[in-house]
Scaffold this motif. Structure first.
Motif: not given
Length: 110
Positions: A33-41
Protein backbone atom coordinates in the motif's frame (compact mmCIF):
# COMPACT_ATOMS: atom_id res chain seq x y z
CA UNK A 1 -9.79 -2.43 2.33
CA UNK A 2 -6.50 -3.82 1.07
CA UNK A 3 -5.73 -3.15 -2.57
CA UNK A 4 -5.26 0.35 -3.94
CA UNK A 5 -8.23 1.13 -6.22
CA UNK A 6 -7.37 1.02 -9.93
CA UNK A 7 -8.66 4.56 -10.53
CA UNK A 8 -6.29 5.92 -7.88
CA UNK A 9 -3.40 3.93 -9.35
CA UNK A 10 -4.09 5.55 -12.73
CA UNK A 11 -4.26 9.03 -11.15
CA UNK A 12 -0.79 8.58 -9.68
CA UNK A 13 0.60 7.16 -12.93
CA UNK A 14 -0.81 10.09 -14.97
CA UNK A 15 0.63 12.60 -12.51
CA UNK A 16 4.08 11.06 -12.96
CA UNK A 17 3.78 11.10 -16.75
CA UNK A 18 2.94 14.82 -16.78
CA UNK A 19 6.16 15.73 -14.96
CA UNK A 20 8.79 15.30 -17.63
CA UNK A 21 11.67 17.78 -17.29
CA UNK A 22 14.18 17.77 -20.15
CA UNK A 23 16.70 15.44 -18.54
CA UNK A 24 14.59 13.63 -15.94
CA UNK A 25 11.45 11.61 -15.48
CA UNK A 26 9.29 10.67 -12.54
CA UNK A 27 8.32 7.04 -11.94
CA UNK A 28 6.23 5.35 -9.29
CA UNK A 29 7.35 2.26 -7.42
CA UNK A 30 4.58 0.22 -5.83
CA UNK A 31 4.99 -2.00 -2.78
CA UNK A 32 1.88 -3.15 -0.99
CA UNK A 33 0.00 0.00 0.00
CA UNK A 34 2.98 2.30 -0.46
CA UNK A 35 3.82 4.25 -3.61
CA UNK A 36 7.29 5.76 -3.75
CA UNK A 37 7.85 8.55 -6.29
CA UNK A 38 11.32 8.50 -7.79
CA UNK A 39 13.12 10.99 -10.00
CA UNK A 40 15.31 9.32 -12.62
CA UNK A 41 18.06 11.46 -14.15
CA UNK A 42 20.28 10.91 -17.16
CA UNK A 43 24.04 10.96 -17.39
CA UNK A 44 25.99 12.68 -20.17
CA UNK A 45 25.38 9.78 -22.59
CA UNK A 46 21.62 9.90 -22.15
CA UNK A 47 21.43 6.69 -20.13
CA UNK A 48 19.34 6.73 -16.97
CA UNK A 49 21.79 6.69 -14.12
CA UNK A 50 20.74 8.61 -11.03
CA UNK A 51 17.63 7.79 -9.04
CA UNK A 52 16.32 9.69 -6.06
CA UNK A 53 13.17 8.92 -4.07
CA UNK A 54 11.49 12.14 -3.00
CA UNK A 55 7.94 11.37 -1.89
CA UNK A 56 5.89 8.46 -0.66
CA UNK A 57 2.13 8.04 -0.63
CA UNK A 58 0.74 5.52 1.84
CA UNK A 59 -2.71 4.00 1.48
CA UNK A 60 -4.13 3.03 4.87
CA UNK A 61 -6.38 0.08 5.61
CA UNK A 62 -9.12 2.68 6.22
CA UNK A 63 -8.88 3.88 2.58
CA UNK A 64 -7.15 7.16 3.49
CA UNK A 65 -3.90 8.45 1.95
CA UNK A 66 -0.97 10.06 3.78
CA UNK A 67 2.01 11.90 2.25
CA UNK A 68 5.65 11.52 3.33
CA UNK A 69 8.89 13.13 2.18
CA UNK A 70 12.45 11.81 2.32
CA UNK A 71 14.55 13.38 5.07
CA UNK A 72 18.22 13.38 4.08
CA UNK A 73 19.44 14.30 7.56
CA UNK A 74 17.46 11.53 9.26
CA UNK A 75 17.72 8.98 6.47
CA UNK A 76 14.05 8.03 6.64
CA UNK A 77 10.56 9.00 5.55
CA UNK A 78 8.81 11.77 7.47
CA UNK A 79 5.18 12.84 7.34
CA UNK A 80 4.75 15.98 5.25
CA UNK A 81 3.67 18.63 7.81
CA UNK A 82 1.35 20.67 5.56
CA UNK A 83 -0.64 17.66 4.44
CA UNK A 84 -3.74 16.03 5.86
CA UNK A 85 -5.05 12.53 5.29
CA UNK A 86 -7.16 12.33 2.12
CA UNK A 87 -9.49 9.76 0.58
CA UNK A 88 -7.80 10.29 -2.81
CA UNK A 89 -4.14 10.69 -3.80
CA UNK A 90 -4.92 13.70 -6.00
CA UNK A 91 -4.83 16.40 -3.25
CA UNK A 92 -1.57 14.90 -1.96
CA UNK A 93 -0.04 15.06 -5.43
CA UNK A 94 -1.01 18.75 -5.48
CA UNK A 95 0.73 19.07 -2.10
CA UNK A 96 3.88 17.71 -3.73
CA UNK A 97 3.65 20.35 -6.45
CA UNK A 98 3.30 23.09 -3.81
CA UNK A 99 5.89 21.55 -1.47
CA UNK A 100 8.60 21.59 -4.13
CA UNK A 101 8.86 25.36 -3.60
CA UNK A 102 9.30 24.80 0.15
CA UNK A 103 12.22 22.44 -0.37
CA UNK A 104 10.49 19.30 0.88
CA UNK A 105 10.27 17.77 -2.57
CA UNK A 106 13.54 19.11 -3.92
CA UNK A 107 13.59 17.30 -7.24
CA UNK A 108 10.55 18.53 -9.13
CA UNK A 109 11.58 21.07 -11.73
CA UNK A 110 9.02 21.18 -14.54
Amino acid sequence: MSAIPELQQRQIHRWCERRVPADKRIVSRWRGRMVTLVEKGQDWSGDTSEERAFAQLRYGVDGMWTLYYWSEELGRWRKYPQSVRENSPVPLLADIDRGAADGYFFTLQT
